[in-house]
Design a protein around this motif. Structure first.
Motif, PDB file in Angstrom:
ATOM      1  N   SER A 162       0.132  16.188 -13.712  1.00  0.00           N
ATOM      2  CA  SER A 162      -1.063  16.924 -14.121  1.00  0.00           C
ATOM      3  C   SER A 162      -2.296  16.039 -14.210  1.00  0.00           C
ATOM      4  O   SER A 162      -3.400  16.528 -14.444  1.00  0.00           O
ATOM      5  N   GLY A 163      -2.136  14.730 -14.046  1.00  0.00           N
ATOM      6  CA  GLY A 163      -3.261  13.804 -14.169  1.00  0.00           C
ATOM      7  C   GLY A 163      -4.125  13.774 -12.917  1.00  0.00           C
ATOM      8  O   GLY A 163      -4.018  14.610 -12.018  1.00  0.00           O
ATOM      9  N   ARG A 164      -4.953  12.735 -12.856  1.00  0.00           N
ATOM     10  CA  ARG A 164      -5.844  12.571 -11.720  1.00  0.00           C
ATOM     11  C   ARG A 164      -5.054  12.298 -10.456  1.00  0.00           C
ATOM     12  O   ARG A 164      -4.194  11.439 -10.416  1.00  0.00           O
ATOM     13  N   GLY A 165      -5.360  13.020  -9.422  1.00  0.00           N
ATOM     14  CA  GLY A 165      -4.656  12.888  -8.145  1.00  0.00           C
ATOM     15  C   GLY A 165      -3.310  13.577  -8.113  1.00  0.00           C
ATOM     16  O   GLY A 165      -2.681  13.683  -7.070  1.00  0.00           O
ATOM     17  N   ARG A 166      -2.866  14.014  -9.298  1.00  0.00           N
ATOM     18  CA  ARG A 166      -1.584  14.730  -9.414  1.00  0.00           C
ATOM     19  C   ARG A 166      -0.468  13.967  -8.668  1.00  0.00           C
ATOM     20  O   ARG A 166       0.231  14.505  -7.825  1.00  0.00           O
ATOM     21  N   SER A 167      -0.340  12.718  -8.976  1.00  0.00           N
ATOM     22  CA  SER A 167       0.677  11.883  -8.333  1.00  0.00           C
ATOM     23  C   SER A 167       2.071  12.281  -8.789  1.00  0.00           C
ATOM     24  O   SER A 167       2.262  12.787  -9.905  1.00  0.00           O
ATOM     25  N   VAL A 168       3.025  12.019  -7.940  1.00  0.00           N
ATOM     26  CA  VAL A 168       4.430  12.336  -8.225  1.00  0.00           C
ATOM     27  C   VAL A 168       5.022  11.178  -9.015  1.00  0.00           C
ATOM     28  O   VAL A 168       5.048  10.029  -8.551  1.00  0.00           O
ATOM     29  N   LYS A 169       5.471  11.486 -10.207  1.00  0.00           N
ATOM     30  CA  LYS A 169       6.033  10.460 -11.082  1.00  0.00           C
ATOM     31  C   LYS A 169       7.534  10.269 -10.897  1.00  0.00           C
ATOM     32  O   LYS A 169       8.048   9.165 -11.128  1.00  0.00           O
ATOM     33  N   MET A 170       8.210  11.317 -10.525  1.00  0.00           N
ATOM     34  CA  MET A 170       9.684  11.266 -10.479  1.00  0.00           C
ATOM     35  C   MET A 170      10.200  12.169  -9.361  1.00  0.00           C
ATOM     36  O   MET A 170       9.680  13.261  -9.130  1.00  0.00           O
ATOM     37  N   ILE A 171      11.212  11.675  -8.671  1.00  0.00           N
ATOM     38  CA  ILE A 171      11.913  12.464  -7.643  1.00  0.00           C
ATOM     39  C   ILE A 171      13.301  12.772  -8.192  1.00  0.00           C
ATOM     40  O   ILE A 171      13.997  11.875  -8.699  1.00  0.00           O
ATOM     41  N   THR A 172      13.710  14.037  -8.098  1.00  0.00           N
ATOM     42  CA  THR A 172      15.011  14.450  -8.619  1.00  0.00           C
ATOM     43  C   THR A 172      15.863  15.007  -7.471  1.00  0.00           C
ATOM     44  O   THR A 172      15.421  15.878  -6.715  1.00  0.00           O
ATOM     45  N   PHE A 173      17.096  14.487  -7.384  1.00  0.00           N
ATOM     46  CA  PHE A 173      18.058  14.956  -6.379  1.00  0.00           C
ATOM     47  C   PHE A 173      19.196  15.665  -7.105  1.00  0.00           C
ATOM     48  O   PHE A 173      19.747  15.156  -8.088  1.00  0.00           O
ATOM     49  N   ARG A 174      19.550  16.824  -6.623  1.00  0.00           N
ATOM     50  CA  ARG A 174      20.695  17.585  -7.147  1.00  0.00           C
ATOM     51  C   ARG A 174      21.700  17.788  -6.021  1.00  0.00           C
ATOM     52  O   ARG A 174      21.347  18.327  -4.965  1.00  0.00           O
TER      53      ARG A 174
ATOM     54  N   ASN B  45       0.828  -1.202   0.000  1.00  0.00           N
ATOM     55  CA  ASN B  45       0.000   0.000   0.000  1.00  0.00           C
ATOM     56  C   ASN B  45       0.871   1.264   0.000  1.00  0.00           C
ATOM     57  O   ASN B  45       0.739   2.146   0.855  1.00  0.00           O
ATOM     58  N   PHE B  46       1.803   1.311  -0.959  1.00  0.00           N
ATOM     59  CA  PHE B  46       2.750   2.439  -1.024  1.00  0.00           C
ATOM     60  C   PHE B  46       2.019   3.760  -1.250  1.00  0.00           C
ATOM     61  O   PHE B  46       1.149   3.862  -2.125  1.00  0.00           O
ATOM     62  N   SER B  47       2.375   4.751  -0.462  1.00  0.00           N
ATOM     63  CA  SER B  47       1.819   6.095  -0.592  1.00  0.00           C
ATOM     64  C   SER B  47       2.969   7.084  -0.579  1.00  0.00           C
ATOM     65  O   SER B  47       3.774   7.090   0.366  1.00  0.00           O
ATOM     66  N   PHE B  48       3.044   7.892  -1.644  1.00  0.00           N
ATOM     67  CA  PHE B  48       4.146   8.846  -1.705  1.00  0.00           C
ATOM     68  C   PHE B  48       4.077   9.854  -0.556  1.00  0.00           C
ATOM     69  O   PHE B  48       5.112  10.252  -0.020  1.00  0.00           O
ATOM     70  N   GLY B  49       2.911  10.270  -0.178  1.00  0.00           N
ATOM     71  CA  GLY B  49       2.771  11.222   0.924  1.00  0.00           C
ATOM     72  C   GLY B  49       3.351  10.678   2.218  1.00  0.00           C
ATOM     73  O   GLY B  49       4.066  11.382   2.944  1.00  0.00           O
ATOM     74  N   VAL B  50       3.025   9.409   2.497  1.00  0.00           N
ATOM     75  CA  VAL B  50       3.587   8.779   3.708  1.00  0.00           C
ATOM     76  C   VAL B  50       5.086   8.584   3.554  1.00  0.00           C
ATOM     77  O   VAL B  50       5.876   8.799   4.494  1.00  0.00           O
TER      78      VAL B  50
END
Length: 587
Positions: free
Chosen positions: A266-278, A230-235
């Motif tokens: 920009s889709g439904r729920g506006r989920s995060v597709k990618m995390i970028t570290f610099r 039950n992976f959740s990006f917010g958690v």
């Protein structure tokens, strides 16, 4: 790394991989002068800033199974791995003091430490290594360890072994990341260590080829060992990413900084597709920098002798040259600023040697790690300062030399007695010379008045006073000299002659006998004739100055009236007590 610019503005980096590049077995893998001290002493951590090498393949392919390890557990494992690298990773077994482990993770309870070690031993890991053209996938224990305690001393050591597969990959690695080992003990999130190692590897890349690291949230969670149910990006963001970024902020991590972008879609729920570290470039310590070329004037200024600082308190040309590269400040300003700062630190250890730099820190760094470490600490502060003070403390005028009392030489009892005997012999010889009709030294003849020798009848002058501390019956000698003031000149001369010979020989037994005879003779009234009229030297018939007697003849003149009168029966073999009774002596 060669980097070229194309006509259309693109940069091309030429990367050449050599088959003869040094492997892990050819490198120490440790950047610290004393790794154990740097991991257990906060001051040494600040001075040395230790780093440990870890192969890239271990960072990217090692996965924890049944992971129940806490942040401190993982810090302990990294410390044991670093110690094994220092001790010789090729060895099958290593031993480290439990007290050092306790200091590293700041756990004082031994039972808690043992529980942590048990969890590390229970965890299984999987790896995916390529070795000698073969791919190796396996599942095994992280370490095998046991705690051994000396019953006689109570000192405990941890004996442990690193799996053979891990040892082989470390010895064969060509690609690695340099990790700040003490950072692991400061992490609070159990996932920070895995994320930090991946970012540290990228921070070590050359800026020309380094790109932002973009990864899907679910894939990153898998690499870090985060549960996928039950992976959740917010958690995941709340429990892993934000705590990990807080752990990797300064001062825990000092070599680089990191920024994270997690834009919503920009889709439904506006989920995060990618995390970028610099990540930024890896910050290098000054001793790791290339030395700048110094001017002749600068080298002369650096090595110039100082009135208040010793030779071991002045940095070398190479040390200053690396600081010039790192700070961009010229060598003369750095050298003059260091001398002024260290002088202030020595004058006031509790104050501030330089803006933002405490005196005790500077003095402690020089004492423990040498002047180079202290100078680099000063140069780092100088790089942040707007102005570098170079003014020296005023030279205090030397105080006027106060008139000192003459230093008295402290002599031993033997030396004191020898000195007193020397003085007594000198003045006794003068008396004998005068009794023989000569001035002192027997160079010129002289005629002395009848009362001339009365002045020698004083127990407070030499040579008699020299015997005061060594003659038990000194009061008897005092009474005898007092009695000789009242006798006639001839008697006085003969008695003074015998007393002078006795004290010149430093023979207190004979001196006591003669003094006693004089006292008893004066009590009995013997030889107490009135003195002759002044103006004429009275000599008894047959008088022979005792100064002219030889050792073959008598050393004492026994024609002394005190003996001739029979007051004392002289016998060298008998110890006769000649001390008068207190009530019988009138003198």
């Amino acid at each position: 790394m060669p980097v070229t610019m194309t006509a259309d503005g693109r940069m091309i980096a030429a990367v050449r991989k050599s088959k003869n590049a040094p492997r892990g077995k050819d490198r120490s893998g440790i950047q610290a002068s004393d790794l154990v001290a740097a991991m257990t002493d906060p001051m040494q951590d600040l001075v040395q800033n230790p780093r440990v090498e870890k192969p890239r393949v271990m960072i990217e392919t090692l996965r924890f199974r049944n992971d129940v390890l806490t942040a401190k557990d993982k810090a302990l494992y990294e410390m044991m791995l670093a110690y094994a690298r220092m001790d010789g990773i090729e060895k099958p077994r290593h031993s480290i003091a439990v007290a050092d482990l306790s200091k590293f993770v700041d756990v004082k309870n031994l039972d808690r430490l043992v529980e942590s070690l048990e969890r590390i031993s229970d965890v299984k890991v999987t790896y995916d290594f390529v070795e000698d053209g073969e791919r190796c996938c396996s599942k095994h224990q992280l370490i095998v360890s046991e705690v051994r305690e000396q019953l006689s001393t109570g000192v405990a050591h941890l004996s442990y072994s690193i799996p053979e597969a891990i040892r082989k990959v470390i010895l064969a690695s060509r690609d690695y990341a340099m990790l700040e080992i003490n950072a692991f003990s400061k992490f609070k999130c159990r996932y920070t260590s895995m994320l930090y190692q991946r970012l540290a590897y990228r921070a070590g890349m050359d800026a020309a080829v380094r790109k932002p690291w973009a990864i899907e949230p679910a894939k990153l969670a898998e690499e870090l060992g985060y549960p996928m149910k039950n992976f959740s990006f917010g958690v995941f963001r709340r429990d892993v990413l934000l705590p990990a970024l807080a752990d990797m902020a300064s001062p825990n991590i000092t070599r680089f900084t990191v920024k994270m972008d997690a834009p919503r879609g920009s889709g439904r729920g506006r989920s995060v597709k990618m995390i970028t570290f610099r990540v930024t470039d890896t910050w290098k310590r000054m001793e790791e920098r290339r030395a700048a070329t110094l001017s002749p004037q600068g080298m002369k200024a650096i090595r110039q002798a100082d009135a208040t600082l010793g030779h071991d308190e002045l940095p070398s040309n190479a040390v200053v040259a690396r600081a010039v590269t790192a700070t961009g400040i010229d060598e003369i300003t750095l050298s003059d600023g260091w001398r002024a700062a260290y002088e202030r630190a020595k004058a006031d250890p509790k104050g501030e040697a330089f803006p933002g730099l405490e005196s005790w820190m500077l003095l402690d760094a020089v004492k423990k790690s040498g002047v180079g470490a202290g100078f680099y600490m000063f140069a780092e502060a100088a790089a942040e300062a707007s102005v570098i003070p170079t003014n020296r403390l005023p030279v205090k005028a030397a105080p006027a030399a106060a008139e000192q009392a003459p230093v008295r030489t402290v002599r031993t009892p033997e030396e004191t007695e020898a000195r007193q005997r020397e003085i007594a012999a000198k003045f006794a010889g003068d008396i004998l010379d005068q009794l023989a009709g000569f001035h002192s030294g027997r160079e010129f003849k002289a005629s002395f008045a009848a009362d001339h020798f009365v002045r020698h009848c004083d127990h407070e002058i030499a040579p008699w006073a020299c015997a005061a501390d060594y003659m038990q019956e000194f009061s008897l000698l005092s009474n005898a000299l007092r009695a000789l003031r009242r006798v006639d000149d001839a008697t006085r001369r003969r008695s003074l002659s015998n007393l002078a010979y006795a004290i010149k020989a430093w023979d207190f037994y004979k001196l006591t006998q003669i003094a006693g005879a004089v006292v008893k003779s004066s009590k009995a009234g013997t030889a107490m004739t009135p003195p002759p009229a002044p103006g004429r030297i009275h000599r008894l018939k047959g008088f022979i100055p005792t100064r002219q007697l030889t050792e073959a003849s008598a050393e004492y003149d026994f024609v002394d009236p005190a003996y001739a009168a029979g007051a004392v029966q002289w016998d060298d073999r008998a110890e006769v007590d000649m001390r008068p009774s207190d009530d019988a002596c009138p003198f």
